[in-house]
Design an enzyme around this catalytic site. Structure first.
Site, PDB file in Angstrom:
ATOM      1  N   VAL A  17       0.842  -1.209   0.000  1.00 44.63           N
ATOM      2  CA  VAL A  17       0.000   0.000   0.000  1.00 44.63           C
ATOM      3  C   VAL A  17       0.873   1.255   0.000  1.00 44.63           C
ATOM      4  CG1 VAL A  17      -1.902   1.206   1.135  1.00 44.63           C
ATOM      5  CG2 VAL A  17      -1.775  -1.285   1.275  1.00 44.63           C
ATOM      6  N   GLY A  18       1.876   1.308   0.888  1.00 46.13           N
ATOM      7  CA  GLY A  18       2.694   2.518   1.031  1.00 46.13           C
ATOM      8  C   GLY A  18       3.376   2.915  -0.258  1.00 46.13           C
ATOM      9  N   LYS A 106      -5.995  -1.920  10.726  1.00 44.28           N
ATOM     10  CA  LYS A 106      -7.173  -2.368  11.501  1.00 44.28           C
ATOM     11  C   LYS A 106      -6.773  -3.064  12.790  1.00 44.28           C
ATOM     12  CE  LYS A 106      -6.232  -5.779   8.357  1.00 44.28           C
ATOM     13  NZ  LYS A 106      -6.028  -5.855   6.940  1.00 44.28           N
ATOM     14  N   ILE A 137     -13.274   0.433  -0.445  1.00 49.75           N
ATOM     15  CA  ILE A 137     -14.709   0.766  -0.307  1.00 49.75           C
ATOM     16  C   ILE A 137     -14.898   1.912   0.682  1.00 49.75           C
ATOM     17  CG2 ILE A 137     -16.983  -0.125   0.345  1.00 49.75           C
ATOM     18  CD1 ILE A 137     -15.880  -2.953  -0.093  1.00 49.75           C
ATOM     19  N   GLY A 188      -1.990 -14.643  -4.207  1.00 47.99           N
ATOM     20  CA  GLY A 188      -1.525 -13.532  -3.363  1.00 47.99           C
ATOM     21  C   GLY A 188      -2.623 -12.916  -2.512  1.00 47.99           C
ATOM     22  N   GLU A 191      -2.450 -14.403   3.196  1.00 46.04           N
ATOM     23  CA  GLU A 191      -1.113 -14.160   3.731  1.00 46.04           C
ATOM     24  C   GLU A 191      -0.332 -15.481   3.703  1.00 46.04           C
ATOM     25  OE1 GLU A 191      -0.377 -11.056   4.838  1.00 46.04           O
ATOM     26  OE2 GLU A 191      -2.423 -10.420   4.402  1.00 46.04           O
ATOM     27  N   LYS A 206     -12.133  -5.830  12.084  1.00 47.51           N
ATOM     28  CA  LYS A 206     -12.969  -4.913  11.289  1.00 47.51           C
ATOM     29  C   LYS A 206     -14.354  -4.761  11.922  1.00 47.51           C
ATOM     30  CE  LYS A 206     -10.276  -5.972   7.188  1.00 47.51           C
ATOM     31  NZ  LYS A 206     -10.074  -6.928   6.082  1.00 47.51           N
TER      32      LYS A 206
HETATM   33  P1  NDP Z   1       3.522  -4.579   3.672  1.00 51.37           P
HETATM   34  O1  NDP Z   1       3.982  -5.672   4.558  1.00 51.37           O
HETATM   35  O2  NDP Z   1       3.468  -4.810   2.207  1.00 51.37           O
HETATM   36  O3  NDP Z   1       4.436  -3.288   3.907  1.00 51.37           O
HETATM   37  C1  NDP Z   1       4.883  -2.895   5.177  1.00 51.37           C
HETATM   38  C2  NDP Z   1       5.935  -1.815   4.987  1.00 51.37           C
HETATM   39  O4  NDP Z   1       6.336  -1.362   6.279  1.00 51.37           O
HETATM   40  C3  NDP Z   1       7.198  -2.279   4.275  1.00 51.37           C
HETATM   41  O5  NDP Z   1       7.662  -1.290   3.396  1.00 51.37           O
HETATM   42  C4  NDP Z   1       8.211  -2.488   5.407  1.00 51.37           C
HETATM   43  O6  NDP Z   1       9.547  -2.222   5.020  1.00 51.37           O
HETATM   44  C5  NDP Z   1       7.760  -1.433   6.380  1.00 51.37           C
HETATM   45  N1  NDP Z   1       8.070  -1.807   7.761  1.00 51.37           N
HETATM   46  C6  NDP Z   1       7.691  -2.926   8.420  1.00 51.37           C
HETATM   47  N2  NDP Z   1       8.135  -2.908   9.680  1.00 51.37           N
HETATM   48  C7  NDP Z   1       8.818  -1.748   9.823  1.00 51.37           C
HETATM   49  C8  NDP Z   1       9.527  -1.154  10.897  1.00 51.37           C
HETATM   50  N3  NDP Z   1       9.643  -1.762  12.062  1.00 51.37           N
HETATM   51  N4  NDP Z   1      10.108   0.049  10.671  1.00 51.37           N
HETATM   52  C9  NDP Z   1      10.002   0.667   9.474  1.00 51.37           C
HETATM   53  N5  NDP Z   1       9.340   0.149   8.431  1.00 51.37           N
HETATM   54  C10 NDP Z   1       8.764  -1.043   8.604  1.00 51.37           C
HETATM   55  O7  NDP Z   1       2.092  -4.131   4.235  1.00 51.37           O
HETATM   56  P2  NDP Z   1       0.843  -3.591   3.396  1.00 51.37           P
HETATM   57  O8  NDP Z   1       1.271  -2.463   2.557  1.00 51.37           O
HETATM   58  O9  NDP Z   1       0.146  -4.742   2.761  1.00 51.37           O
HETATM   59  O10 NDP Z   1      -0.116  -3.095   4.574  1.00 51.37           O
HETATM   60  C11 NDP Z   1       0.061  -1.850   5.209  1.00 51.37           C
HETATM   61  C12 NDP Z   1      -1.145  -1.573   6.099  1.00 51.37           C
HETATM   62  O11 NDP Z   1      -2.295  -1.494   5.290  1.00 51.37           O
HETATM   63  C13 NDP Z   1      -1.436  -2.661   7.141  1.00 51.37           C
HETATM   64  O12 NDP Z   1      -1.910  -2.074   8.326  1.00 51.37           O
HETATM   65  C14 NDP Z   1      -2.524  -3.479   6.476  1.00 51.37           C
HETATM   66  O13 NDP Z   1      -3.340  -4.142   7.423  1.00 51.37           O
HETATM   67  C15 NDP Z   1      -3.289  -2.392   5.771  1.00 51.37           C
HETATM   68  N6  NDP Z   1      -4.087  -2.851   4.663  1.00 51.37           N
HETATM   69  C16 NDP Z   1      -3.483  -3.545   3.645  1.00 51.37           C
HETATM   70  C17 NDP Z   1      -4.220  -3.986   2.580  1.00 51.37           C
HETATM   71  C18 NDP Z   1      -3.595  -4.715   1.454  1.00 51.37           C
HETATM   72  O14 NDP Z   1      -4.316  -5.080   0.512  1.00 51.37           O
HETATM   73  N7  NDP Z   1      -2.284  -4.925   1.434  1.00 51.37           N
HETATM   74  C19 NDP Z   1      -5.684  -3.743   2.520  1.00 51.37           C
HETATM   75  C20 NDP Z   1      -6.195  -2.958   3.616  1.00 51.37           C
HETATM   76  C21 NDP Z   1      -5.422  -2.544   4.650  1.00 51.37           C
HETATM   77  P3  NDP Z   1      10.314  -3.141   3.941  1.00 51.37           P
HETATM   78  O15 NDP Z   1       9.608  -2.906   2.654  1.00 51.37           O
HETATM   79  O16 NDP Z   1      11.696  -2.628   3.927  1.00 51.37           O
HETATM   80  O17 NDP Z   1      10.187  -4.543   4.454  1.00 51.37           O
HETATM   81  N1  HSE Z   2      -6.218 -10.229   4.421  1.00 51.54           N
HETATM   82  C1  HSE Z   2      -7.227  -9.250   4.216  1.00 51.54           C
HETATM   83  C2  HSE Z   2      -8.311  -9.829   3.321  1.00 51.54           C
HETATM   84  C3  HSE Z   2      -6.602  -8.009   3.581  1.00 51.54           C
HETATM   85  O1  HSE Z   2      -8.168 -10.942   2.804  1.00 51.54           O
HETATM   86  O2  HSE Z   2      -9.346  -9.197   3.154  1.00 51.54           O
HETATM   87  C4  HSE Z   2      -7.460  -6.777   3.660  1.00 51.54           C
HETATM   88  O3  HSE Z   2      -7.667  -6.342   4.973  1.00 51.54           O
END
Ligand code: NDP
Ligand code: HSE
Length: 439
Positions: A17-18, A106, A137, A188, A191, A206
């Site tokens: 996401v980031g 969440k 959504i 994908g 998890e 949620k």
């Molecule tokens: P990822 O695991 O893909 O990304 C996590 C990021 O955080 C990585 O860039 C990682 O760095 C960095 N990170 C992890 N731990 C640390 C730390 N201790 N210090 C600094 N940086 C850190 O997660 P997602 O992008 O999938 O999810 C992000 C958030 O969004 C979560 O809260 C998730 O629940 C929420 N979310 C995600 C969805 C999805 O579809 N993915 C949907 C809805 C919500 P590095 O890249 O170097 O490992």
């Molecule tokens: N693991 C979650 C899902 C990601 O399958 O819906 C979104 O929160």
């Protein structure tokens, strides 16, 4: 020409996401500036490993491992690390430094929400979290703002994409749960360790967030009744469809009155349930999410779409960033979370629901009457009964399959009825017990 105001945005996390949030902020900078009323300058993206490959297009010089230093430079901090720590500490640092915070986390909100909302209120900052439920959504803002003048009575949500994909694949393709889970992992959706998805932990987080918002009451995660979907069999899914239902893992949040005590309160629960095929939630396929809201004045509303995915979730995060930026430009404190109703959170035993119970029974005179007595003795009313032709046992003691659907009754009475049926000499086995929702 007047120079446009600049707001500094720190993105904590450059994962699925980031990385998309940072890339879109950079790529659509002019458009977002026009909408927000300020230039949104990405001052950095915090990661663990500077050299890891990333989606999207983030200039290397923006990557950093020093979150605290970046937070001090920011007007808006976007937390997309996930998990409880260091996310909690970093959000508190951001709020205490006067920044607005956006998060999709969440797990953190369901566990430490009240502490974070309190910290935001203390400093007049905003804490937005549209992406935390249902990915792309829009559901948080509709509950918090659009429905703030109404009384929500019930929410039925498919809020976990992985489990919906698995159950839908069992239904549509006839796959077993194990095969469908393997496919979800390959694509994908699940998890690497899918426990949070299939055991209902993700949906429970949620549900806690939705119930708190909908009922203006803090609903702690521990108060959410949770059952996963690992016990759902292909046979249950197939016979559900024949009977006119789809099996879904639902998050259910309700405002109810306990029949025994007369106390009005709220409940939140997650479990597999039979949903009539005529209900809109039965048509939610694949990894999609949907939240069905029943409100006193508005009636029924459904919010549907992609519940996960990097770029889809980034859409909701960007909406929050624009909203926070507009407030910065306009001035004034953020709006505090509303928990004014402060209703009691009632236990699962206060819930009323319907059960579909499938039994293998001895096929001889008096059996149906004996079974009916087990229901009536516990105050449970039967809505429908269907019996197959003899399909098991032996010549001396043939058996048949009996499917019983109850009217709504107290969860405790229904559970006691199932226990009594299991012990009854005329019941060979309790094949399946599923709650029926959405009727
Ligand atoms: P990822 O695991 O893909 O990304 C996590 C990021 O955080 C990585 O860039 C990682 O760095 C960095 N990170 C992890 N731990 C640390 C730390 N201790 N210090 C600094 N940086 C850190 O997660 P997602 O992008 O999938 O999810 C992000 C958030 O969004 C979560 O809260 C998730 O629940 C929420 N979310 C995600 C969805 C999805 O579809 N993915 C949907 C809805 C919500 P590095 O890249 O170097 O490992
Ligand atoms: N693991 C979650 C899902 C990601 O399958 O819906 C979104 O929160």
């Amino acid at each position: 020409m007047i120079e446009q105001r600049k707001l500094r945005v720190a993105v904590l996390g450059g994962g699925s996401v980031g990385s998309q949030v940072a890339s879109l902020l950079i790529a659509h900078g002019d458009e977002l500036a026009a909408r927000a009323g300020a230039v949104l300058e990405v001052v950095g993206v915090v990661v663990r490993n500077l050299d890891a490959p990333r989606d999207g297009d983030i200039p290397r010089e923006l990557l950093t491992t020093d979150a605290s230093a970046l937070i001090l430079q920011a007007d808006i901090v976007v937390e997309l690390i996930g998990g409880l720590e260091p996310a909690r500490t970093l959000i508190l640092e951001a709020l205490n430094s006067g920044a607005d915070v956006i998060t999709a986390n969440k797990a953190l909100l369901a566990t430490h929400g009240p502490e974070l909302f309190e910290a935001a209120e203390q400093v007049g900052a905003q804490l937005h979290y549209e992406a935390a439920v249902g990915g792309a959504i829009p559901i948080i803002r509709p509950l918090r703002d659009s429905l703030a003048g109404d009384r929500v009575s019930r929410i039925l949500g498919i809020v976990n994409g992985t489990t919906n994909y698995i159950l839908d694949r069992m239904d549509v393709e006839g796959d077993t749960l194990e095969n469908a889970l393997a496919e979800a992992t390959r694509l994908g959706y699940a998890e690497a360790d899918p426990t949070a998805d299939i055991e209902g932990f993700d949906a429970a987080q949620k549900a806690a967030i939705l119930a708190s918002l909908a009922f203006h009451t803090t609903v702690p995660l521990e108060a959410v009744h949770r059952e996963g979907m690992t016990s759902v069999t292909l046979e249950q899914v197939v016979s559900a469809r024949k009977a006119g239902y789809a099996v879904k893992l639902l998050a259910i949040c309700e405002r109810i009155t306990d029949a025994a005590t007369g106390v009005e309160g709220v409940t939140a629960r997650v479990h597999p349930a039979l949903v009539p095929l005529s209900h809109p939630l039965a048509s939610v396929h694949g990894a999609n999410n949907a939240v069905f809201v029943e409100a006193e004045a508005a009636g029924s509303l459904m919010f549907y779409g992609a519940g996960a995915g990097g770029i889809q979730t980034a859409s909701a995060v960007l909406g929050d960033i624009v909203s926070a930026a507009r407030r910065h430009v306009a001035g004034g404190p953020g709006v505090a979370e509303s928990t004014q109703a402060n209703l009691p959170v009632l236990p699962m035993s206060s819930v009323t629901t319907k059960y579909q119970i499938t039994l293998t029974v001895v096929d001889e005179p008096g059996v149906l009457a004996a079974i009916a007595t087990q229901f009536s003795d516990r105050g449970v009313s039967v809505e429908a009964v269907s019996q197959s032709v003899r399909d098991g046992g032996d010549e001396a003691r043939p058996t048949a399959t009996l499917v019983i659907v109850t009217h709504r009754a107290a969860e405790s009475s229904l559970a006691a009825t199932v226990t009594a049926l299991a012990a009854s000499p005329v019941v060979s086995s309790v094949v399946s017990v599923l709650r029926v929702e959405g009727q």
